[in-house]
Design a protein around this motif. Structure first.
Motif, PDB file in Angstrom:
ATOM      1  N   TYR A   1      44.274   6.217   5.778  1.00  0.00           N
ATOM      2  CA  TYR A   1      44.785   6.422   4.416  1.00  0.00           C
ATOM      3  C   TYR A   1      46.303   6.258   4.355  1.00  0.00           C
ATOM      4  O   TYR A   1      46.825   5.571   3.479  1.00  0.00           O
ATOM      5  CB  TYR A   1      44.373   7.818   3.934  1.00  0.00           C
TER       6      TYR A   1
ATOM      7  N   PRO B   1      39.859  12.591  -0.124  1.00  0.00           N
ATOM      8  CA  PRO B   1      38.950  13.644   0.333  1.00  0.00           C
ATOM      9  C   PRO B   1      39.221  13.940   1.813  1.00  0.00           C
ATOM     10  O   PRO B   1      39.844  13.150   2.520  1.00  0.00           O
ATOM     11  CB  PRO B   1      37.567  13.019   0.125  1.00  0.00           C
ATOM     12  N   GLU B   2      38.742  15.062   2.267  1.00  0.00           N
ATOM     13  CA  GLU B   2      39.042  15.495   3.636  1.00  0.00           C
ATOM     14  C   GLU B   2      38.567  14.476   4.671  1.00  0.00           C
ATOM     15  O   GLU B   2      39.246  14.220   5.659  1.00  0.00           O
ATOM     16  CB  GLU B   2      38.395  16.862   3.896  1.00  0.00           C
ATOM     17  N   TYR B   3      37.406  13.859   4.449  1.00  0.00           N
ATOM     18  CA  TYR B   3      36.882  12.919   5.435  1.00  0.00           C
ATOM     19  C   TYR B   3      37.782  11.691   5.594  1.00  0.00           C
ATOM     20  O   TYR B   3      37.815  11.064   6.654  1.00  0.00           O
ATOM     21  CB  TYR B   3      35.454  12.487   5.077  1.00  0.00           C
TER      22      TYR B   3
ATOM     23  N   LEU C   1      40.884  11.647   5.787  1.00  0.00           N
ATOM     24  CA  LEU C   1      42.049  11.956   6.617  1.00  0.00           C
ATOM     25  C   LEU C   1      41.711  11.896   8.105  1.00  0.00           C
ATOM     26  O   LEU C   1      42.583  12.125   8.945  1.00  0.00           O
ATOM     27  CB  LEU C   1      42.591  13.348   6.259  1.00  0.00           C
ATOM     28  N   ASP C   2      40.449  11.605   8.416  1.00  0.00           N
ATOM     29  CA  ASP C   2      40.025  11.440   9.809  1.00  0.00           C
ATOM     30  C   ASP C   2      40.489  10.080  10.304  1.00  0.00           C
ATOM     31  O   ASP C   2      39.985   9.044   9.869  1.00  0.00           O
ATOM     32  CB  ASP C   2      38.510  11.559   9.913  1.00  0.00           C
TER      33      ASP C   2
ATOM     34  N   ASN D   1      47.559  18.420  -6.658  1.00  0.00           N
ATOM     35  CA  ASN D   1      46.482  19.398  -6.772  1.00  0.00           C
ATOM     36  C   ASN D   1      46.840  20.488  -7.766  1.00  0.00           C
ATOM     37  O   ASN D   1      46.032  20.908  -8.595  1.00  0.00           O
ATOM     38  CB  ASN D   1      46.206  20.036  -5.403  1.00  0.00           C
TER      39      ASN D   1
ATOM     40  N   GLN E   1      52.107  14.904   2.148  1.00  0.00           N
ATOM     41  CA  GLN E   1      51.439  16.198   2.037  1.00  0.00           C
ATOM     42  C   GLN E   1      51.978  16.980   0.847  1.00  0.00           C
ATOM     43  O   GLN E   1      51.224  17.621   0.110  1.00  0.00           O
ATOM     44  CB  GLN E   1      51.641  16.986   3.335  1.00  0.00           C
TER      45      GLN E   1
END
Length: 232
Positions: A168, A157-159, A161-162, A129, A122
């Motif tokens: 990932y 991308p955010e998806y 991390l599901d 970023n 993280q």
């Protein structure tokens, strides 16, 4: 020391053992300790009664003698199918407690390491970023071209991390384990696998590599090797 056996210095003064020696002689004392040595290396410190003929042959006594010894000496516990030594089980208690403590410590250490990995990833993502915003670099686009800068790791991308659809973190850990360190190769693998989408081709590739030491030993450039398999 995994199979050591605690032997009390005053074991011969135990009343049941003294009675056994009076009846069986010192030969019986030897039989007793051979049985304990055998039970010590069994799961749960107990053994199947069907092993008695083999054990008797090893001790060079008759099966009848060994059965009489186990059933009548009062030194062993006999169930329907197994026999054990309550004294041995009791003496091994401290070792079992230590093993359990070590297992718990290892489990907690593993959870702590996983947390550190997640926190580190993280932090890396935040740092990337920030850097990309300063440089206005297009290289962080998940599906786009890397442009001029291939030294910056793609941000998922955010998806991705599901965990219901992607893994990932697991993919990044596996690439690290396979010694894929070139950022350009990592980014290419991330694009081709949609950032570790579950049930993708990458997981079979990694499984095959991990389960074939011969294959793994022959791989000189793991990043290029994995990319070649993904593109075929």
């Amino acid at each position: 020391m995994d199979s050591y056996l605690i032997h009390d210095a005053n074991a011969g003064n135990n009343f049941k053992i003294m009675m056994m020696i009076q009846k069986e002689g010192m030969k019986g004392y030897g039989i007793y300790w051979m049985i304990l040595e055998f039970l010590r290396v069994q799961d749960g410190y107990k053994a199947d009664l069907r092993v008695l003929p083999i054990l008797a042959q090893k001790m060079r006594v008759t099966v009848a003698t060994l059965k009489r010894f186990i059933y009548e000496s009062g030194l062993f516990k006999v169930d329907d199918t197994t026999f054990s030594s309550p004294g041995l089980t009791r003496r091994m208690g401290p070792l079992e407690a230590k093993r359990e403590a070590n297992r718990e410590s290892g489990r907690r250490g593993g959870l702590a390491n996983q947390q550190k990995i997640r926190q580190g990833m993280q932090s890396d993502a935040l740092a990337i970023n920030k850097t990309n915003k300063i440089n206005n670099s297009p290289s962080i686009s998940p599906q786009g071209e890397t442009g001029k800068n291939e030294e910056i790791l793609l941000v998922p991308p955010e998806y991705a991390l599901d965990k219901q659809t992607h893994n990932y973190e697991g993919l990044m850990e596996e690439l690290k384990r396979q010694k894929v360190t070139v950022v350009k190769e990592i980014n290419a693998i991330l694009r081709l696998t949609d950032f570790g989408k579950l049930k993708g081709k990458i997981w079979k590739i990694l499984y095959d590599i991990n389960n074939s030491p011969q294959m793994k030993a022959r791989i000189v450039m793991p990043g290029k090797y994995i990319l070649k398999l993904l593109q075929n």
